[in-house]
Design a protein around this motif. Structure first.
Motif, PDB file in Angstrom:
ATOM      1  N   GLY A   1       0.793  -1.225   0.000  1.00  0.00           N
ATOM      2  CA  GLY A   1       0.000   0.000   0.000  1.00  0.00           C
ATOM      3  C   GLY A   1       0.823   1.273   0.000  1.00  0.00           C
ATOM      4  O   GLY A   1       1.983   1.294  -0.449  1.00  0.00           O
ATOM      5  N   ALA A   2       0.214   2.328   0.556  1.00  0.00           N
ATOM      6  CA  ALA A   2       0.716   3.691   0.356  1.00  0.00           C
ATOM      7  C   ALA A   2       1.459   4.267   1.555  1.00  0.00           C
ATOM      8  O   ALA A   2       1.794   5.437   1.555  1.00  0.00           O
ATOM      9  N   TYR A   3       1.727   3.453   2.599  1.00  0.00           N
ATOM     10  CA  TYR A   3       2.562   3.958   3.708  1.00  0.00           C
ATOM     11  C   TYR A   3       4.014   3.912   3.214  1.00  0.00           C
ATOM     12  O   TYR A   3       4.859   3.173   3.742  1.00  0.00           O
ATOM     13  N   ALA A   4       4.315   4.705   2.198  1.00  0.00           N
ATOM     14  CA  ALA A   4       5.614   4.584   1.530  1.00  0.00           C
ATOM     15  C   ALA A   4       5.906   5.850   0.738  1.00  0.00           C
ATOM     16  O   ALA A   4       5.025   6.686   0.545  1.00  0.00           O
ATOM     17  N   GLU A   5       7.144   5.942   0.270  1.00  0.00           N
ATOM     18  CA  GLU A   5       7.490   7.094  -0.576  1.00  0.00           C
ATOM     19  C   GLU A   5       6.853   6.985  -1.957  1.00  0.00           C
ATOM     20  O   GLU A   5       6.499   7.991  -2.568  1.00  0.00           O
ATOM     21  N   TYR A   6       6.730   5.741  -2.451  1.00  0.00           N
ATOM     22  CA  TYR A   6       6.180   5.512  -3.787  1.00  0.00           C
ATOM     23  C   TYR A   6       5.229   4.330  -3.760  1.00  0.00           C
ATOM     24  O   TYR A   6       5.399   3.391  -2.976  1.00  0.00           O
ATOM     25  N   ILE A   7       4.258   4.351  -4.671  1.00  0.00           N
ATOM     26  CA  ILE A   7       3.389   3.190  -4.857  1.00  0.00           C
ATOM     27  C   ILE A   7       3.111   3.045  -6.356  1.00  0.00           C
ATOM     28  O   ILE A   7       2.938   4.052  -7.064  1.00  0.00           O
ATOM     29  N   ALA A   8       3.091   1.798  -6.827  1.00  0.00           N
ATOM     30  CA  ALA A   8       2.666   1.526  -8.207  1.00  0.00           C
ATOM     31  C   ALA A   8       1.183   1.169  -8.157  1.00  0.00           C
ATOM     32  O   ALA A   8       0.777   0.323  -7.348  1.00  0.00           O
ATOM     33  N   VAL A   9       0.394   1.824  -8.992  1.00  0.00           N
ATOM     34  CA  VAL A   9      -1.057   1.628  -8.918  1.00  0.00           C
ATOM     35  C   VAL A   9      -1.663   1.625 -10.324  1.00  0.00           C
ATOM     36  O   VAL A   9      -1.224   2.381 -11.202  1.00  0.00           O
ATOM     37  N   GLU A  10      -2.634   0.732 -10.533  1.00  0.00           N
ATOM     38  CA  GLU A  10      -3.296   0.646 -11.843  1.00  0.00           C
ATOM     39  C   GLU A  10      -3.981   1.982 -12.148  1.00  0.00           C
ATOM     40  O   GLU A  10      -4.630   2.556 -11.272  1.00  0.00           O
ATOM     41  N   GLU A  11      -3.901   2.405 -13.401  1.00  0.00           N
ATOM     42  CA  GLU A  11      -4.483   3.718 -13.714  1.00  0.00           C
ATOM     43  C   GLU A  11      -5.999   3.729 -13.540  1.00  0.00           C
ATOM     44  O   GLU A  11      -6.592   4.780 -13.325  1.00  0.00           O
ATOM     45  N   SER A  12      -6.630   2.544 -13.591  1.00  0.00           N
ATOM     46  CA  SER A  12      -8.091   2.499 -13.408  1.00  0.00           C
ATOM     47  C   SER A  12      -8.500   2.788 -11.966  1.00  0.00           C
ATOM     48  O   SER A  12      -9.671   3.019 -11.685  1.00  0.00           O
TER      49      SER A  12
END
Ligand SMILES: NC(=O)c1ccc[n+]([C@@H]2O[C@H](COP(=O)([O-])OP(=O)(O)OC[C@H]3O[C@@H](n4cnc5c(N)ncnc54)[C@H](OP(=O)(O)O)[C@@H]3O)[C@@H](O)[C@H]2O)c1
Length: 310
Positions: A97-108
């Motif tokens: 998840g997003a407790y981070a400097e970066y996250i990769a996430v589907e554009e949808s």
């Protein structure tokens, strides 16, 4: 990159701020520099091990399924976003998840964030807001002048559900403690109910829907506030009993909020029009995620808790 991970299930102290691999965006995904992530009760339920057997995670694992940030790069085939876009969204809860400097996430799963809100306020919206939206409109299919009882109306899901329902001219009763009665009025709640002094089933009758996020005794007492053919929408397990629903001649279902770009875009439009305002109870630095979890675990937060990105 820096991230907050847990290597074993347990108390908030298992959350560790440390180095973790920076994700690479796959085809159809964007890499987002996280400016803010919000805390949802599911985060600490997973961390504490309450969902083991139901949802298993590869450890170490990064929690956090609300993000607001800036697109850093795009994977192959991404058409909707470009580097520099300010986005918010609801990443896939089966992945880091997003407790981070970066996250990769589907554009949808993302949309352009509300222009008028900063990242902290934008991150407060997606998971809770989409759940509220889908409960009210996709599942209960509520229309103007119908009536809904929203439990935990001052919480993360509830405070957005009240605002969305009022925008659709739905009559809203909402439960909260005495401390939050004035707040419920400010949100536009037509019938604020202090659960410390009033049994909601004594003052709510023949309603079209209940948004039920407490379970247990609150769910058991909620059946009788519905009119025949009304619907109980549960947000926490176990799924509502079909026997109970039949006995009260009502419908019942459980839903899990889903990422939805069109709905995020519509909610951003409403926020930019000044019609939806997320409430921020507290902002913590990412490295203080354990403190944020302790606060969420009180189950008496007004609005949302947000982690500021680094
Ligand atoms: N199905 C899904 O997709 C989905 C999505 C999001 C959340 N959820 C679940 O739904 C629940 C609520 O989520 P949330 O993010 O809104 O949680 P939250 O923000 O932590 O909820 C806190 C709120 O609950 C209220 N509350 C506590 N006890 C109450 C009671 N007996 N009656 C009425 N209100 C009470 C508190 O008000 P007072 O301080 O005034 O007591 C507080 O404002 C959680 O269990 C969460 O896991 C499910």
């Amino acid at each position: 990159m820096k991230a907050v991970r847990f290597h074993t299930y347990g108390a908030p102290g298992v959350l560790v701020y440390e180095d973790a691999p920076k994700p690479e965006p796959a085809a159809g995904e964007v890499l987002v520099k996280v400016h803010a992530a919000s805390v949802n009760p599911i985060d600490w339920k997973i961390r504490a091990g309450h969902l083991r057997g139901f949802r298993d995670y590869p450890l170490p694992f990064i929690l956090g399924w609300d993000v607001s940030g800036v697109v850093e790069s795009a994977g192959a085939g991404v058409t909707g976003f470009a580097p520099g876009d300010e986005v918010y969204g609801f990443p896939d809860a089966s992945r880091n998840g997003a407790y981070a400097e970066y996250i990769a996430v589907e554009e949808s799963r993302i949309a352009l964030k509300p222009r008028s809100l900063d990242h902290v306020h934008s991150a407060a919206i997606p998971l809770a807001g989409l759940t509220a939206w889908q409960a009210l409109f996709d599942t209960a299919a509520l229309k103007a002048s119908q009536r809904v009882l929203i439990h935990a109306a001052a919480g993360g899901v509830g405070h957005l559900a009240v605002q969305f329902a009022k925008l659709h001219e739905i009559y809203v009763a909402g439960t909260a403690s005495g401390r939050n009665q004035e707040y419920l009025k400010q949100l536009g709640c037509d019938l604020p109910i202090n659960y410390e002094t009033t049994r909601f089933e004594d003052v709510v009758h023949d309603f079209d829907a209940v948004i039920e996020s407490m379970g247990g005794e609150v769910r058991n007492r909620s059946w009788k506030v519905l009119k025949k053919g009304g619907i109980l929408v549960a947000l926490i397990g176990p799924p509502p009993s079909e026997d109970d629903a039949r006995a009260h001649e009502v419908r019942a279902t459980i839903i899990w909020g889903q990422a939805n770009r069109e709905q995020l875009t519509e909610i951003a439009r409403l926020a930019d029009a000044g019609k939806v305002q997320p409430e921020i109870a507290a902002v913590f630095a990412l490295r203080d995620a354990a403190e944020a979890h302790r606060m969420s675990e009180t189950e008496h937060v007004r609005g949302k808790i947000v982690l500021r990105g680094i």
